[in-house]
Design an enzyme around this catalytic site. Structure first.
Site, short mmCIF file in Angstrom:
data_model
loop_
_atom_site.label_atom_id
_atom_site.label_comp_id
_atom_site.label_asym_id
_atom_site.label_seq_id
_atom_site.Cartn_x
_atom_site.Cartn_y
_atom_site.Cartn_z
N ILE A 127 -4.19 13.20 5.72
CA ILE A 127 -3.18 13.93 4.97
C ILE A 127 -3.47 13.75 3.49
O ILE A 127 -3.76 12.63 3.04
CB ILE A 127 -1.75 13.48 5.34
N MET A 129 -2.04 14.04 -0.05
CA MET A 129 -0.92 14.16 -0.97
C MET A 129 -1.35 13.86 -2.40
O MET A 129 -1.13 14.64 -3.32
CB MET A 129 0.21 13.19 -0.58
N GLU A 131 -3.01 13.22 -5.94
CA GLU A 131 -3.94 13.93 -6.80
C GLU A 131 -4.34 13.04 -7.97
O GLU A 131 -3.65 12.05 -8.26
CB GLU A 131 -3.31 15.23 -7.31
N GLN A 245 8.63 6.95 8.73
CA GLN A 245 7.76 6.36 9.75
C GLN A 245 6.49 5.80 9.10
O GLN A 245 6.02 4.72 9.48
CB GLN A 245 7.38 7.40 10.81
N GLU A 246 5.95 6.52 8.12
CA GLU A 246 4.76 6.01 7.43
C GLU A 246 5.05 4.67 6.77
O GLU A 246 4.24 3.73 6.86
CB GLU A 246 4.29 7.02 6.38
N GLN A 283 2.62 -33.74 2.39
CA GLN A 283 3.94 -33.12 2.34
C GLN A 283 3.89 -31.74 1.70
O GLN A 283 4.53 -30.80 2.18
CB GLN A 283 4.92 -34.02 1.58
#
Length: 383
Positions: A127, A129, A131, A245-246, A283
């Site tokens: 995909i 998107m 730029e 969802q991504e 520790q």
């Protein structure tokens, strides 16, 4: 590592996990170093993944998919890849990010043309998107598609595109109406081989070296109307519907990396000695590991909740933004702490912690930066 008692996984999920782990150990782990040198995976791993049933879970049976809409299966893929240090194959982008667009927005002809290949691994997706001049600001995109009747003429460029070299189908976010603001954005599927569609260099990144990430260029590409996803001008709405969802997928990867790093660090401090005893006996080491274990536990519980919300359809943009920014920032913190526990060896690339450190840095950037996530949450509070 202490696992949450309220596991979201059932027997069939754990059976699938064993299948995924065996596949990755056989088909990915032995090749990872070579893929990192090449900057891209062997395309054959995609068709092998298709044969093993690791692709296109939600694609309906009539298009050769299993027709399972249960994000727990998606999450198992990212968990096992994180635990084995396999970052090259872009399966999560294909399954978690692109598949919902291709399942929910396609018409019957498009489904038959594209979905079976997505399941078999013969059609790799991406995909586009981002730029060069527009990152998280989707309304600032300049890639344009001019309506020419039965086709569009697409011009512009995209960058930082995962699966950019190998992809056969690219969902391109473009502007079909320059005067309509967010209502002028549409989604077009550009296919490998279309005249004027070219790929720039495979980008040399800080981490995720085996994953192909490229620049894409569109010079008067003729894209038929038959490749429009959904309705013209509705692209921004589609993006807003699918981004949760991504972002939950990215959060799932974040918590998986935290758990892997915690396990690696625990193993290391039990065997590495200083001043005559394992450093785990000091520790300070115990306190650091106690914090890491607690934070990983909380993150896992939160992500499990988000996945349950995603499965029942109640996950929204605000919840996804909360998960995305908080888990990825926590991932940076825990991986850094794990590397510190390794001392000088943690700085050596032969140790998995060093690779995790390099790979982690992108998590707070892609899928929308931390700042964008906080802005979404802030606006939801009436601010």
């Amino acid at each position: 590592m202490i696992a949450p008692q309220n596991s979201i996984y059932e027997t069939e999920h754990e059976d699938f996990r064993r299948t995924v782990r065996a596949f990755l150990e056989r088909e990915a782990v032995p090749h990872t170093e070579q893929w990192m040198r090449d900057g891209v995976v062997d395309r054959a791993v995609w068709t092998k993944a298709g044969e093993a049933g690791l692709l296109g879970f939600e694609i309906p049976e009539e298009y050769d998919g299993p027709g399972i809409k249960d994000f727990r299966y998606n999450l198992i893929i990212s968990e096992e890849m994180s635990r084995l240090g396999v970052s090259g194959p872009g399966f999560t982008l294909h399954n978690d990010v692109v598949a919902p667009y291709m399942v929910n927005l396609t018409n019957e002809e498009q489904k038959r043309r594209w979905l079976p290949g997505m399941v078999s691994g013969e059609l790799i997706t991406a995909i586009a998107m981002t730029e060069p001049g527009a990152g998280s600001d989707l309304q600032g995109i300049r890639t344009s598609a001019v309506d020419k009747g039965d086709h569009y003429i697409l011009n512009g460029s995209k960058t930082f595109i995962t699966n950019g070299i190998l992809s056969d189908l690219v969902v391109v976010v473009c502007r079909t109406n320059p005067d309509a603001g967010h209502k002028g954005i549409s989604l077009l599927v550009v296919e490998r081989g279309m005249e004027g569609f070219t790929r720039g260099r495979n980008l040399d990144k800080l981490g995720l070296k085996a994953q192909d990430t490229a620049e894409l260029n569109f010079d008067n590409v003729v894209v038929p109307k038959a490749n429009l996803l959904g309705e013209e001008g509705e692209g921004f709405i589609y993006l807003m519907q699918n981004l949760p969802q991504e972002r939950i997928s990215i959060a799932g990867t974040a918590v998986s990396v935290m758990e892997a790093v915690l396990d690696q660090t625990l193993d290391y401090v039990k065997t590495r000695e200083a001043f005559g005893k394992p450093i785990g006996k000091f520790q300070n080491t115990r306190f650091v590991l106690a914090e890491m274990a607690t934070e990983a536990y909380v993150a896992r519980t939160f992500v499990n909740h988000c996945v349950e919300r995603l499965n029942d359809g109640s996950a929204d943009a605000v919840l996804a933004s909360m998960a995305k920014w908080w888990t990825t920032e926590l991932q940076k913190k825990l991986v850094d702490a794990g590397l510190q526990m390794h001392g000088g060896y943690g700085y050596m690339m032969e140790y998995p912690i060093a690779q995790a450190y390099a790979d982690t840095r992108i998590q707070t950037i892609y899928g929308g930066t931390t700042e964008i996530q906080k802005e979404i949450i802030g606006r939801s509070l009436g601010l």
